[in-house]
Design an enzyme around this catalytic site. Structure first.
Site, PDB file in Angstrom:
ATOM      1  N   TYR A 118      30.488  50.022 -41.827  1.00 13.67           N
ATOM      2  CA  TYR A 118      30.095  48.935 -42.685  1.00 13.67           C
ATOM      3  C   TYR A 118      29.294  47.928 -42.332  1.00 13.67           C
ATOM      4  CZ  TYR A 118      34.395  51.152 -44.843  1.00 13.67           C
ATOM      5  OH  TYR A 118      35.189  52.145 -45.226  1.00 13.67           O
TER       6      TYR A 118
ATOM      7  N   HIS B 266      29.195  50.442 -53.405  1.00 10.12           N
ATOM      8  CA  HIS B 266      29.979  50.949 -52.066  1.00 10.12           C
ATOM      9  C   HIS B 266      28.929  50.572 -50.889  1.00 10.12           C
ATOM     10  CE1 HIS B 266      33.514  52.473 -54.231  1.00 10.12           C
ATOM     11  NE2 HIS B 266      32.720  52.902 -54.872  1.00 10.12           N
TER      12      HIS B 266
END
Length: 152
Positions: free
Chosen positions: A26, A103
Protein backbone atom coordinates in the site's frame (compact mmCIF):
# COMPACT_ATOMS: atom_id res chain seq x y z
CA UNK A 1 -32.41 21.87 -8.88
CA UNK A 2 -28.69 22.27 -9.53
CA UNK A 3 -26.24 19.44 -8.96
CA UNK A 4 -24.20 19.98 -5.79
CA UNK A 5 -20.48 20.43 -6.35
CA UNK A 6 -19.40 18.15 -3.53
CA UNK A 7 -18.14 14.58 -3.48
CA UNK A 8 -18.09 12.11 -0.64
CA UNK A 9 -14.82 10.23 -0.16
CA UNK A 10 -15.34 6.95 1.69
CA UNK A 11 -12.45 4.87 3.01
CA UNK A 12 -13.29 1.58 4.66
CA UNK A 13 -11.75 -0.58 7.38
CA UNK A 14 -8.02 -0.54 7.99
CA UNK A 15 -7.35 2.38 5.66
CA UNK A 16 -6.63 4.44 8.77
CA UNK A 17 -3.45 2.32 8.93
CA UNK A 18 -2.11 3.55 5.59
CA UNK A 19 1.56 4.32 5.86
CA UNK A 20 2.15 1.57 8.42
CA UNK A 21 0.21 -1.45 7.21
CA UNK A 22 2.01 -3.51 4.55
CA UNK A 23 3.91 -0.62 2.95
CA UNK A 24 5.19 -3.03 0.30
CA UNK A 25 1.57 -3.35 -0.92
CA UNK A 26 0.00 0.00 0.00
CA UNK A 27 3.01 2.35 0.09
CA UNK A 28 3.97 4.82 2.78
CA UNK A 29 1.39 7.55 2.17
CA UNK A 30 -1.05 8.10 5.04
CA UNK A 31 -4.82 8.48 5.07
CA UNK A 32 -4.29 12.24 5.48
CA UNK A 33 -2.22 12.17 2.26
CA UNK A 34 -5.00 10.30 0.46
CA UNK A 35 -7.63 12.78 1.63
CA UNK A 36 -5.45 15.70 0.53
CA UNK A 37 -4.79 14.15 -2.91
CA UNK A 38 -8.52 13.58 -3.47
CA UNK A 39 -9.52 17.03 -2.17
CA UNK A 40 -6.90 18.74 -4.34
CA UNK A 41 -8.14 16.89 -7.44
CA UNK A 42 -11.74 17.85 -6.64
CA UNK A 43 -10.84 21.49 -5.92
CA UNK A 44 -8.98 21.73 -9.25
CA UNK A 45 -12.29 20.93 -10.95
CA UNK A 46 -14.43 23.23 -8.79
CA UNK A 47 -15.72 20.57 -6.38
CA UNK A 48 -15.52 20.20 -2.61
CA UNK A 49 -14.70 16.94 -0.86
CA UNK A 50 -16.11 15.52 2.36
CA UNK A 51 -14.15 12.55 3.69
CA UNK A 52 -15.10 9.73 6.02
CA UNK A 53 -13.12 6.70 7.15
CA UNK A 54 -14.35 4.09 9.54
CA UNK A 55 -13.67 0.56 10.63
CA UNK A 56 -17.41 0.24 11.31
CA UNK A 57 -19.68 -0.64 8.42
CA UNK A 58 -22.71 1.17 9.85
CA UNK A 59 -20.83 4.48 10.02
CA UNK A 60 -19.99 4.14 6.32
CA UNK A 61 -23.58 3.26 5.46
CA UNK A 62 -24.87 6.31 7.33
CA UNK A 63 -22.40 8.58 5.51
CA UNK A 64 -23.42 7.12 2.14
CA UNK A 65 -27.10 7.60 2.94
CA UNK A 66 -26.48 11.21 4.03
CA UNK A 67 -24.67 11.94 0.74
CA UNK A 68 -28.05 11.91 -1.04
CA UNK A 69 -28.73 15.33 0.45
CA UNK A 70 -25.67 17.27 -0.65
CA UNK A 71 -23.27 15.28 -2.83
CA UNK A 72 -23.03 14.76 -6.57
CA UNK A 73 -21.11 11.47 -6.33
CA UNK A 74 -19.12 9.09 -4.18
CA UNK A 75 -15.50 7.97 -4.41
CA UNK A 76 -15.00 4.82 -2.37
CA UNK A 77 -12.23 2.49 -1.36
CA UNK A 78 -14.23 -0.06 0.65
CA UNK A 79 -11.09 -1.80 1.94
CA UNK A 80 -11.87 -5.36 3.00
CA UNK A 81 -15.61 -4.68 2.67
CA UNK A 82 -15.04 -4.77 -1.09
CA UNK A 83 -15.05 -8.55 -0.94
CA UNK A 84 -17.65 -9.15 1.76
CA UNK A 85 -20.32 -6.48 2.00
CA UNK A 86 -23.57 -6.80 0.13
CA UNK A 87 -25.10 -4.12 2.38
CA UNK A 88 -22.41 -1.61 1.38
CA UNK A 89 -23.12 -2.39 -2.28
CA UNK A 90 -26.85 -1.98 -1.67
CA UNK A 91 -26.33 1.37 0.07
CA UNK A 92 -24.33 2.67 -2.89
CA UNK A 93 -26.99 1.41 -5.28
CA UNK A 94 -29.80 2.79 -3.15
CA UNK A 95 -28.60 6.38 -3.04
CA UNK A 96 -28.51 6.50 -6.86
CA UNK A 97 -25.39 8.68 -7.03
CA UNK A 98 -22.55 7.99 -9.45
CA UNK A 99 -19.80 5.95 -7.78
CA UNK A 100 -16.06 5.62 -8.40
CA UNK A 101 -14.41 2.56 -6.88
CA UNK A 102 -10.70 2.96 -6.15
CA UNK A 103 -8.11 0.51 -4.84
CA UNK A 104 -4.49 1.31 -4.10
CA UNK A 105 -3.36 -2.14 -5.23
CA UNK A 106 -4.65 -4.06 -8.24
CA UNK A 107 -7.14 -6.42 -6.60
CA UNK A 108 -7.37 -8.47 -9.81
CA UNK A 109 -3.77 -9.56 -9.19
CA UNK A 110 -4.10 -10.23 -5.47
CA UNK A 111 -5.17 -13.33 -3.55
CA UNK A 112 -8.22 -15.09 -5.03
CA UNK A 113 -10.51 -13.97 -2.19
CA UNK A 114 -9.62 -10.31 -2.91
CA UNK A 115 -10.43 -10.48 -6.62
CA UNK A 116 -14.21 -10.17 -6.30
CA UNK A 117 -15.76 -6.77 -5.66
CA UNK A 118 -19.37 -6.41 -4.57
CA UNK A 119 -19.08 -2.72 -5.45
CA UNK A 120 -17.94 -3.22 -9.04
CA UNK A 121 -21.38 -3.52 -10.61
CA UNK A 122 -22.67 -0.28 -9.07
CA UNK A 123 -19.55 1.79 -9.78
CA UNK A 124 -19.27 3.70 -13.05
CA UNK A 125 -15.55 4.34 -12.57
CA UNK A 126 -12.94 1.75 -11.53
CA UNK A 127 -9.34 2.63 -10.66
CA UNK A 128 -6.95 -0.04 -9.39
CA UNK A 129 -3.24 -0.36 -8.91
CA UNK A 130 -2.26 3.30 -9.27
CA UNK A 131 -1.28 3.66 -5.62
CA UNK A 132 -2.69 6.58 -3.69
CA UNK A 133 -2.58 8.77 -6.81
CA UNK A 134 -5.40 6.59 -8.12
CA UNK A 135 -7.67 8.63 -5.86
CA UNK A 136 -7.02 11.70 -8.02
CA UNK A 137 -7.73 9.67 -11.15
CA UNK A 138 -10.97 8.39 -9.64
CA UNK A 139 -12.05 11.91 -8.64
CA UNK A 140 -11.27 13.33 -12.09
CA UNK A 141 -13.06 10.52 -13.93
CA UNK A 142 -16.09 10.73 -11.62
CA UNK A 143 -16.35 14.48 -12.16
CA UNK A 144 -16.20 13.82 -15.91
CA UNK A 145 -19.21 11.51 -15.51
CA UNK A 146 -21.08 14.03 -13.35
CA UNK A 147 -20.42 16.94 -15.72
CA UNK A 148 -21.09 14.93 -18.87
CA UNK A 149 -17.49 15.05 -20.06
CA UNK A 150 -16.81 11.31 -19.83
CA UNK A 151 -15.83 9.47 -22.98
CA UNK A 152 -18.16 6.88 -24.40
Amino acid sequence: MTTPRRLLLVNGPNLNLLGVREPEVYGTATLADVERIAADAARARGFEMRAVQSNHEGVLLDAIHAAREDCAGIVINPGGLTHTSVVLRDALSGVALPVAEVHISDISKREPFRQHSYVADVALVHVMGEGVHGYATAVERLIDVITGQADG
